[in-house]
Design an enzyme around this catalytic site. Sequence first.
Site, PDB file in Angstrom:
ATOM      1  N   HIS A 139       0.839  -1.207   0.000  1.00 51.08           N
ATOM      2  CA  HIS A 139       0.000   0.000   0.000  1.00 51.08           C
ATOM      3  C   HIS A 139       0.872   1.255   0.000  1.00 51.08           C
ATOM      4  CE1 HIS A 139      -3.226  -2.782   1.165  1.00 51.08           C
ATOM      5  NE2 HIS A 139      -4.057  -1.851   0.751  1.00 51.08           N
ATOM      6  N   LYS A 143      -0.819   4.935   4.539  1.00 56.76           N
ATOM      7  CA  LYS A 143      -1.823   4.053   5.142  1.00 56.76           C
ATOM      8  C   LYS A 143      -1.484   3.849   6.614  1.00 56.76           C
ATOM      9  CE  LYS A 143      -4.069  -0.458   4.557  1.00 56.76           C
ATOM     10  NZ  LYS A 143      -5.423   0.111   4.708  1.00 56.76           N
TER      11      LYS A 143
END
Length: 248
Positions: A139, A143
């Site tokens: 990600h 995040k």
Amino acid sequence: MSAGEPIRVAVAGAAGRMGQAVCHAVAQAPDISLAGTADPALGSDLDAVLPGADVLVDFTAPDAVLGNVERALAAGVHVVAGTTGFDLAELERICARQAGASRANVVAAPNFAIGAVLMMRYAADAARHMAKAEIVELHHDRKLDAPSGTAARTAELMRQAASRAGRARSGGRQDARGTDAPAPPIHSVRLPGLVAHQEVILGDLGQTLTIRHDTTSREAFMPGVLLAVRRVAYIERSPLLGLEQLLD
Ligand SMILES: NC(=O)c1ccc[n+]([C@@H]2O[C@H](COP(=O)([O-])OP(=O)(O)OC[C@H]3O[C@@H](n4cnc5c(N)ncnc54)[C@H](O)[C@@H]3O)[C@@H](O)[C@H]2O)c1
């Protein structure tokens, strides 16, 4: 919600990456209208927008989502929660506590992209047949939670599928080692340039199988979010966990 009228949606986290995409998607949907936006970054509070909403869509942060759900349910507003990294058991407790007082429902899903739902389904199926698996989730570096909610959900679905297969093979008992199958280990990568990606790698004698899903734009999540908005009032059990529960 009245038949024929647009569904009025309030968006919590409206200034964030996902919240902005949801506001845009709502603006394009003929049967849904934007009732309000709540985000400390916009100086707007949830309690001010709930009275005009049928459904709250929450893409905020792990430490904010449960409070928002409680406030929405108390106001009789359904919730579609896409935020990840919070305690699902606590969500169950909140819904159970509110069940008598509120007729509002909650749909929560760690991933609203159809491709990710299919990846989880195929990974669970493959886990029934192959000896071991590991999950690599990648990600963007802003995040907040790790492992991702999608990876945690994939691991749990794979664990359940492998355990059921083991029990079926041993005539209803637990598998030969006397234990349920372990959940696959999860590896988390956080780097700029990534959006949301996941690889499930399964291994067995002389072979590996890789199932991979890549989200290249947040538009991928919007059809799933809008489907949940349209269906949340009609679900039979709340909270309903996972977009797959809404797919035929
Ligand atoms: N379910 C899915 O398909 C899916 C997809 C992508 C991201 N996510 C999750 O969605 C969440 C949001 O992701 P993002 O990338 O948009 O994050 P982001 O940091 O860009 O946005 C979050 C926004 O929430 C706001 N916020 C914080 N507390 C709030 C509160 N109490 N009330 C209202 N707003 C509040 C912040 O000010 C910020 O603007 C994360 O948990 C992420 O993991 C889920």
